[in-house]
Design a protein around this motif. Structure first.
Motif, mmCIF file in Angstrom:
data_model
loop_
_atom_site.group_PDB
_atom_site.id
_atom_site.type_symbol
_atom_site.label_atom_id
_atom_site.label_comp_id
_atom_site.label_asym_id
_atom_site.label_seq_id
_atom_site.Cartn_x
_atom_site.Cartn_y
_atom_site.Cartn_z
ATOM 1 N N ARG A 201 -3.786 -10.349 4.380
ATOM 2 C CA ARG A 201 -3.638 -8.911 4.573
ATOM 3 C C ARG A 201 -2.950 -8.620 5.900
ATOM 4 O O ARG A 201 -3.345 -9.155 6.940
ATOM 5 N N ASP B 248 0.840 -1.205 0.000
ATOM 6 C CA ASP B 248 0.000 0.000 0.000
ATOM 7 C C ASP B 248 0.873 1.251 0.000
ATOM 8 O O ASP B 248 2.044 1.217 0.406
ATOM 9 N N GLY C 55 -0.221 -3.440 4.349
ATOM 10 C CA GLY C 55 -0.850 -2.136 4.500
ATOM 11 C C GLY C 55 0.096 -1.103 5.088
ATOM 12 O O GLY C 55 1.294 -1.327 5.239
ATOM 13 N N ASN D 277 -9.591 -4.262 -0.010
ATOM 14 C CA ASN D 277 -9.194 -5.436 0.760
ATOM 15 C C ASN D 277 -10.331 -6.453 0.787
ATOM 16 O O ASN D 277 -10.103 -7.658 0.623
ATOM 17 N N SER E 232 -8.214 1.882 1.996
ATOM 18 C CA SER E 232 -8.154 0.780 1.028
ATOM 19 C C SER E 232 -8.946 -0.447 1.455
ATOM 20 O O SER E 232 -8.830 -1.510 0.831
ATOM 21 N N SER F 8 -0.486 -9.030 1.163
ATOM 22 C CA SER F 8 -0.788 -7.603 1.023
ATOM 23 C C SER F 8 -0.354 -6.850 2.277
ATOM 24 O O SER F 8 -0.832 -7.139 3.375
ATOM 25 N N ASN G 149 -4.565 0.153 -2.269
ATOM 26 C CA ASN G 149 -4.227 -1.257 -2.086
ATOM 27 C C ASN G 149 -4.268 -1.924 -3.460
ATOM 28 O O ASN G 149 -5.335 -2.310 -3.941
#
Length: 313
Positions: free
Chosen positions: A269, A26, A219, A256, A252, A217, A195
């Protein structure tokens, strides 16, 4: 060719590659350091480099810098963190005029482009995305054509790393609009999505002929401080700017949720509320950087074991 040979050829299955893993970063200004702290712990605990673990690197805004550092020359997380030190942040956030740090309301961008370009040239020299050791994808927005632009090793191999990262991280109000070598004027990819996981996943599906694609992912923290509804009903543009409208726009979590629904169990995440970390993207004070570092460590405590299992599964 014999009939039997023709049918034999038709029956052959398309060869697929083994599982592929991509990592997505991100945007979030200096808060993106938390993800690097998390990955530094990953490398320390597993003995594996992030570069060797993942097959594609995806990022937007500050996340584009992180993705580029890993993909281009295979830097370790410890080496990437060096470029987020106070010394380098001072050079990146270079300015020649006075501004009120507590307010986004300025007559011009807070920072100039030249300091950022100088650091990126130190990092990437004149390398194009085609020179990357592993595939990379960054996101930005063309303000004249009013459309998003994806730069990647496989679709825009001739763009330089400097252009790709500068375009993706030209955050409005913080940095000037950035003109890449082709003449197009770009701003931060976070205005499209902060994202980029789902974009990376879709592109990876096309690039890799793999049975499974996993996405980690990363953040940059979420501002979950309550806003009083009654007070907000009286705000104009200034009021909203002072109360994190930028953070709301860059939130985001809807992306997500979409990624979770589409990629399902192959998506993990790493993120949390900011806690006592400053919501501003450019608070590079020693106190705030220490808070960001602790946020990254807390992520490892919460998600570390799950991340290792996710990658090894």
């Amino acid at each position: 060719m014999k009939i039997s040979s023709i049918f034999s050829t038709l029956k052959q299955k398309k060869v697929t590659q083994p599982q592929k893993k991509i990592i997505s970063f991100d945007g979030g200004g200096v808060r993106a350091i938390a993800g690097i702290v998390f990955l530094k712990k990953f490398e320390e605990e597993t003995g594996k480099k992030v570069f060797d673990t993942f097959d594609m690197f995806v990022g937007t805004s500050a996340g584009a810098l992180n993705a580029a550092c890993f993909a281009c020359d295979g830097l370790s997380a410890k080496e990437v963190k060096k470029y987020w030190s106070q010394e380098y942040l001072d050079k990146i956030m270079e300015t020649s005029f006075f501004w009120d740090q507590a307010s986004l309301i300025q007559a011009r961008p807070r920072y100039e482009t030249k300091g950022r370009v100088k650091i990126l040239k130190e990092l990437f020299k004149n390398k194009n995305l085609s020179d990357s050791n592993k595939p990379i994808l960054t996101l930005c927005y063309d303000i004249e054509r009013r459309e998003h632009v994806i730069h990647s090793t496989f679709e825009t191999p001739d763009i330089t790393f400097v252009d790709a990262v500068c375009a993706s991280s030209a955050a409005p109000m913080y940095f000037p609009t950035y003109q890449i070598n082709s003449g197009s004027w770009m701003i931060d990819g976070g205005v499209v999505t902060n994202n980029p996981s789902i974009i990376g996943f879709i592109k990876a599906q096309k690039y890799f002929n793999a049975e499974t694609i996993k996405v980690l992912s990363i953040g940059a923290g979420q501002n979950k401080n309550k806003i009083k509804g009654e007070s907000s009903s009286k705000w104009g543009g200034v009021g909203w700017l002072r109360n994190d409208i930028i953070g709301m726009v860059l939130d985001s979590e809807i992306h997500n949720q979409i990624a979770t629904n589409i990629i399902d169990k192959n998506y993990l995440r790493i993120n949390s509320p900011l806690g006592n970390v400053n919501k501003m993207l450019d608070d590079a004070s020693d106190e705030n950087l220490e808070k960001i570092h602790k946020l990254g460590l807390s992520w490892w405590e919460e998600f570390g074991e799950e991340t290792i299992n996710f990658i090894n599964d």
